[in-house]
Design a protein around this motif. Sequence first.
Motif, PDB file in Angstrom:
ATOM      1  N   ARG A  26       0.864  -1.498   0.114  1.00 44.00           N
ATOM      2  CA  ARG A  26      -0.605  -0.185   0.261  1.00 44.00           C
ATOM      3  C   ARG A  26       0.767   1.669  -0.139  1.00 44.00           C
ATOM      4  NH1 ARG A  26      -5.143  -0.839   0.614  1.00 44.00           N
ATOM      5  NH2 ARG A  26      -6.569  -2.736   1.401  1.00 44.00           N
ATOM      6  N   ALA A  27       1.641   0.551   0.388  1.00 42.50           N
ATOM      7  CA  ALA A  27       2.601   2.767   0.914  1.00 42.50           C
ATOM      8  C   ALA A  27       3.484   2.693  -0.425  1.00 42.50           C
ATOM      9  CB  ALA A  27       3.990   2.406   1.507  1.00 42.50           C
ATOM     10  N   MET A  28       3.657   1.354  -1.375  1.00 42.59           N
ATOM     11  CA  MET A  28       4.616   2.053  -2.223  1.00 42.59           C
ATOM     12  C   MET A  28       3.522   2.289  -3.860  1.00 42.59           C
ATOM     13  SD  MET A  28       7.642   0.505  -1.824  1.00 42.59           S
ATOM     14  CE  MET A  28       7.890  -0.249  -4.088  1.00 42.59           C
ATOM     15  N   ALA A  29       2.276   2.025  -3.697  1.00 47.00           N
ATOM     16  CA  ALA A  29       0.986   2.050  -4.264  1.00 47.00           C
ATOM     17  C   ALA A  29       1.264   3.805  -4.767  1.00 47.00           C
ATOM     18  CB  ALA A  29      -0.408   1.994  -4.057  1.00 47.00           C
ATOM     19  N   ALA A  30       1.523   4.079  -4.637  1.00 52.80           N
ATOM     20  CA  ALA A  30       1.926   6.163  -4.708  1.00 52.80           C
ATOM     21  C   ALA A  30       2.411   5.877  -6.340  1.00 52.80           C
ATOM     22  CB  ALA A  30       1.329   7.566  -3.563  1.00 52.80           C
ATOM     23  N   ARG A  31       3.686   5.630  -6.130  1.00 53.43           N
ATOM     24  CA  ARG A  31       4.705   5.723  -7.395  1.00 53.43           C
ATOM     25  C   ARG A  31       3.671   4.901  -8.463  1.00 53.43           C
ATOM     26  NH1 ARG A  31       9.372   2.086  -5.265  1.00 53.43           N
ATOM     27  NH2 ARG A  31      10.878   3.643  -6.560  1.00 53.43           N
ATOM     28  N   PHE A  32       2.756   4.346  -8.744  1.00 53.87           N
ATOM     29  CA  PHE A  32       1.878   3.588  -9.635  1.00 53.87           C
ATOM     30  C   PHE A  32       1.256   3.958 -10.206  1.00 53.87           C
ATOM     31  CE2 PHE A  32       4.187   0.229  -7.021  1.00 53.87           C
ATOM     32  CZ  PHE A  32       5.624  -0.418  -8.001  1.00 53.87           C
ATOM     33  N   THR A  33       0.887   5.267 -10.387  1.00 49.28           N
ATOM     34  CA  THR A  33      -0.745   6.280 -10.355  1.00 49.28           C
ATOM     35  C   THR A  33      -0.199   6.596 -11.444  1.00 49.28           C
ATOM     36  OG1 THR A  33      -0.052   8.158  -9.513  1.00 49.28           O
ATOM     37  CG2 THR A  33      -1.462   6.694  -8.223  1.00 49.28           C
ATOM     38  N   PRO A  34      -1.194   6.520 -12.473  1.00 47.97           N
ATOM     39  CA  PRO A  34      -1.705   7.054 -13.813  1.00 47.97           C
ATOM     40  C   PRO A  34      -0.933   8.532 -14.184  1.00 47.97           C
ATOM     41  CG  PRO A  34      -3.669   6.437 -13.511  1.00 47.97           C
ATOM     42  CD  PRO A  34      -2.949   6.681 -12.154  1.00 47.97           C
ATOM     43  N   ARG A  35      -0.892   9.453 -13.107  1.00 47.88           N
ATOM     44  CA  ARG A  35      -0.179  10.425 -13.047  1.00 47.88           C
ATOM     45  C   ARG A  35       1.502  10.461 -13.121  1.00 47.88           C
ATOM     46  NH1 ARG A  35       1.959  14.579  -9.132  1.00 47.88           N
ATOM     47  NH2 ARG A  35       1.363  16.790 -10.169  1.00 47.88           N
ATOM     48  N   ALA A  36       1.741   9.876 -11.966  1.00 49.13           N
ATOM     49  CA  ALA A  36       3.275   9.307 -11.548  1.00 49.13           C
ATOM     50  C   ALA A  36       3.557   8.802 -13.232  1.00 49.13           C
ATOM     51  CB  ALA A  36       2.825   7.979 -10.649  1.00 49.13           C
ATOM     52  N   GLU A  37       2.743   7.636 -13.498  1.00 50.68           N
ATOM     53  CA  GLU A  37       3.339   7.283 -14.729  1.00 50.68           C
ATOM     54  C   GLU A  37       3.272   8.934 -15.844  1.00 50.68           C
ATOM     55  OE1 GLU A  37       2.833   3.228 -17.089  1.00 50.68           O
ATOM     56  OE2 GLU A  37       1.033   4.341 -16.878  1.00 50.68           O
ATOM     57  N   ARG A  38       2.224   8.809 -16.679  1.00 46.31           N
ATOM     58  CA  ARG A  38       2.636  10.552 -17.773  1.00 46.31           C
ATOM     59  C   ARG A  38       3.762  11.410 -16.840  1.00 46.31           C
ATOM     60  NH1 ARG A  38      -2.110  11.297 -16.795  1.00 46.31           N
ATOM     61  NH2 ARG A  38      -2.413  12.865 -15.243  1.00 46.31           N
ATOM     62  N   LEU A  39       3.806  12.004 -15.828  1.00 46.17           N
ATOM     63  CA  LEU A  39       4.787  12.878 -15.403  1.00 46.17           C
ATOM     64  C   LEU A  39       6.215  12.068 -15.650  1.00 46.17           C
ATOM     65  CD1 LEU A  39       3.504  13.961 -12.353  1.00 46.17           C
ATOM     66  CD2 LEU A  39       3.632  15.765 -14.768  1.00 46.17           C
ATOM     67  N   ALA A  40       6.397  10.833 -15.643  1.00 41.84           N
ATOM     68  CA  ALA A  40       7.774  10.349 -16.079  1.00 41.84           C
ATOM     69  C   ALA A  40       7.858  10.372 -17.030  1.00 41.84           C
ATOM     70  CB  ALA A  40       7.955   9.071 -15.071  1.00 41.84           C
ATOM     71  N   LEU A  41       6.653   9.808 -17.985  1.00 42.19           N
ATOM     72  CA  LEU A  41       6.817   9.887 -19.536  1.00 42.19           C
ATOM     73  C   LEU A  41       7.147  11.439 -20.114  1.00 42.19           C
ATOM     74  CD1 LEU A  41       3.520   7.687 -20.990  1.00 42.19           C
ATOM     75  CD2 LEU A  41       6.562   7.611 -20.959  1.00 42.19           C
ATOM     76  N   ARG A  42       6.879  12.191 -19.377  1.00 41.65           N
ATOM     77  CA  ARG A  42       7.198  13.434 -20.256  1.00 41.65           C
ATOM     78  C   ARG A  42       8.500  13.873 -20.149  1.00 41.65           C
ATOM     79  NH1 ARG A  42       3.617  18.649 -17.285  1.00 41.65           N
ATOM     80  NH2 ARG A  42       5.342  17.989 -15.719  1.00 41.65           N
ATOM     81  N   ARG A  43       8.920  13.786 -18.593  1.00 39.84           N
ATOM     82  CA  ARG A  43      10.347  13.733 -18.108  1.00 39.84           C
ATOM     83  C   ARG A  43      11.727  12.643 -18.815  1.00 39.84           C
ATOM     84  NH1 ARG A  43       7.768  13.587 -12.719  1.00 39.84           N
ATOM     85  NH2 ARG A  43       8.670  11.572 -13.068  1.00 39.84           N
ATOM     86  N   ALA A  44      11.157  11.018 -19.169  1.00 40.02           N
ATOM     87  CA  ALA A  44      12.041  10.552 -20.714  1.00 40.02           C
ATOM     88  C   ALA A  44      11.738  11.527 -21.741  1.00 40.02           C
ATOM     89  CB  ALA A  44      11.098   9.820 -20.088  1.00 40.02           C
ATOM     90  N   ILE A  45      10.738  11.679 -22.111  1.00 41.67           N
ATOM     91  CA  ILE A  45      10.617  12.433 -23.961  1.00 41.67           C
ATOM     92  C   ILE A  45      11.439  14.380 -23.791  1.00 41.67           C
ATOM     93  CG2 ILE A  45       9.402  13.584 -25.108  1.00 41.67           C
ATOM     94  CD1 ILE A  45       7.251  12.005 -24.108  1.00 41.67           C
ATOM     95  N   ASP A  46      10.778  14.647 -22.573  1.00 41.79           N
ATOM     96  CA  ASP A  46      11.991  16.236 -22.306  1.00 41.79           C
ATOM     97  C   ASP A  46      13.882  15.618 -22.531  1.00 41.79           C
ATOM     98  OD1 ASP A  46       9.470  17.214 -22.591  1.00 41.79           O
ATOM     99  OD2 ASP A  46       9.745  17.189 -20.387  1.00 41.79           O
ATOM    100  N   GLN A  47      14.073  14.864 -22.012  1.00 40.48           N
ATOM    101  CA  GLN A  47      15.092  14.387 -21.787  1.00 40.48           C
ATOM    102  C   GLN A  47      15.729  14.011 -22.657  1.00 40.48           C
ATOM    103  OE1 GLN A  47      16.650  11.941 -18.072  1.00 40.48           O
ATOM    104  NE2 GLN A  47      17.606  10.311 -19.819  1.00 40.48           N
ATOM    105  N   ALA A  48      15.216  13.116 -23.694  1.00 39.64           N
ATOM    106  CA  ALA A  48      15.775  12.816 -25.213  1.00 39.64           C
ATOM    107  C   ALA A  48      16.067  13.684 -25.624  1.00 39.64           C
ATOM    108  CB  ALA A  48      14.272  11.513 -25.101  1.00 39.64           C
ATOM    109  N   MET A  49      15.353  14.532 -25.901  1.00 37.91           N
ATOM    110  CA  MET A  49      15.108  15.790 -27.094  1.00 37.91           C
ATOM    111  C   MET A  49      16.013  17.245 -27.044  1.00 37.91           C
ATOM    112  SD  MET A  49      10.781  16.590 -27.649  1.00 37.91           S
ATOM    113  CE  MET A  49      11.538  17.507 -28.581  1.00 37.91           C
ATOM    114  N   ARG A  50      16.857  16.777 -25.736  1.00 40.49           N
ATOM    115  CA  ARG A  50      17.700  17.703 -25.414  1.00 40.49           C
ATOM    116  C   ARG A  50      18.929  17.595 -26.341  1.00 40.49           C
ATOM    117  NH1 ARG A  50      17.495  15.908 -18.818  1.00 40.49           N
ATOM    118  NH2 ARG A  50      15.868  16.997 -18.857  1.00 40.49           N
TER     119      ARG A  50
END
Length: 321
Positions: free
Chosen positions: A297-321
């Motif tokens: 249960r304590a890990m659940a906040a790491r697996f929300t759609p919002r967290a995944e969307r933000l991580a995807l955005r960071r990955a794309i931003d990093q690749a575009m630098r």
Amino acid sequence: MKIGLITPAAPRSRAGNRATATRWARLLREAGHRVSVREAWRPGDPGFDVMLALHAWRSAESIAAYAARWPGRPLIVVLTGTDTYRFQHSDPGVTLASLEKAHGLIGLHDHVHRDIPARFHDRLAIVRQSATPLPASYRRPSAGAFDVCVVGHLREEKDSLRAARAARDLPPESRLRIRQAGRAHSPDWAAAAEAEMRINPRFVWHGEIGQGGVRRLYARSRAMVISSVMEGGANVVSEACVAGLPVLASRIPGNTGLLGDDYPGFYPPRDTLALRVLMQRAEREPDYLQQLTAHCRAMAARFTPRAERLALRRAIDQAMR
């Protein structure tokens, strides 16, 4: 942006790669991007502002063709479990060539960096897969049995029948039962599951069921077993955590990278006796089961759609630098 998603899994497949691509397409569209999901990219196909290719080895032709046609456009390769733990060793020429061509890499668990060459670390971003929580009223574990679920296609990488075998020799007073869902990847796996049901009254194989059926299985289970010998970061771990379902898992990087090295529910891969001991402990010791549940249960906040969307955005931003 115009984003391409390449996945080797066919449409309507319930394979993990297709599920990941479908979910990412939805998250990226919600963020305002135009997304095209394809099984391959070939010369003559349109280019994208960014292309993400799931599976360095299986999508290698698409990766090479796109890099040759659009060398300046960001290309991100998503590392699956078989990429990291099989193909980079069995076919390093093809697999590492895909990584070399990528402007960015995505791993699906926190320990991927331990198992890829150091020269790729600065390209690596972590995107943990998300899951939708079950409604609180949905959790109704079976009263007459201690049901343990196993969810995933039956194949060698999953060590799929380990939980069933671990349940064979439990004492008569045990109420433990293994309920398994997933399509057999071969006739041999189907035959093995059917044979196990004939000799093992504690094992039921449901075959491939839809997401609604999987969620009902979670709701009625007391724990989940993840017995894989290699994983890229299984979405079932995310699903278990957000469902409040404690996990008994093989100690492999794909599981420790999601649950943490200190998680108290690990056993050595392929060790039937060790898994049996953990399952008995979960059934007999309410405090231990609650400890596992609290950790998940304590890990659940790491697996929300919002967290995944933000991580995807960071990955794309990093690749575009």
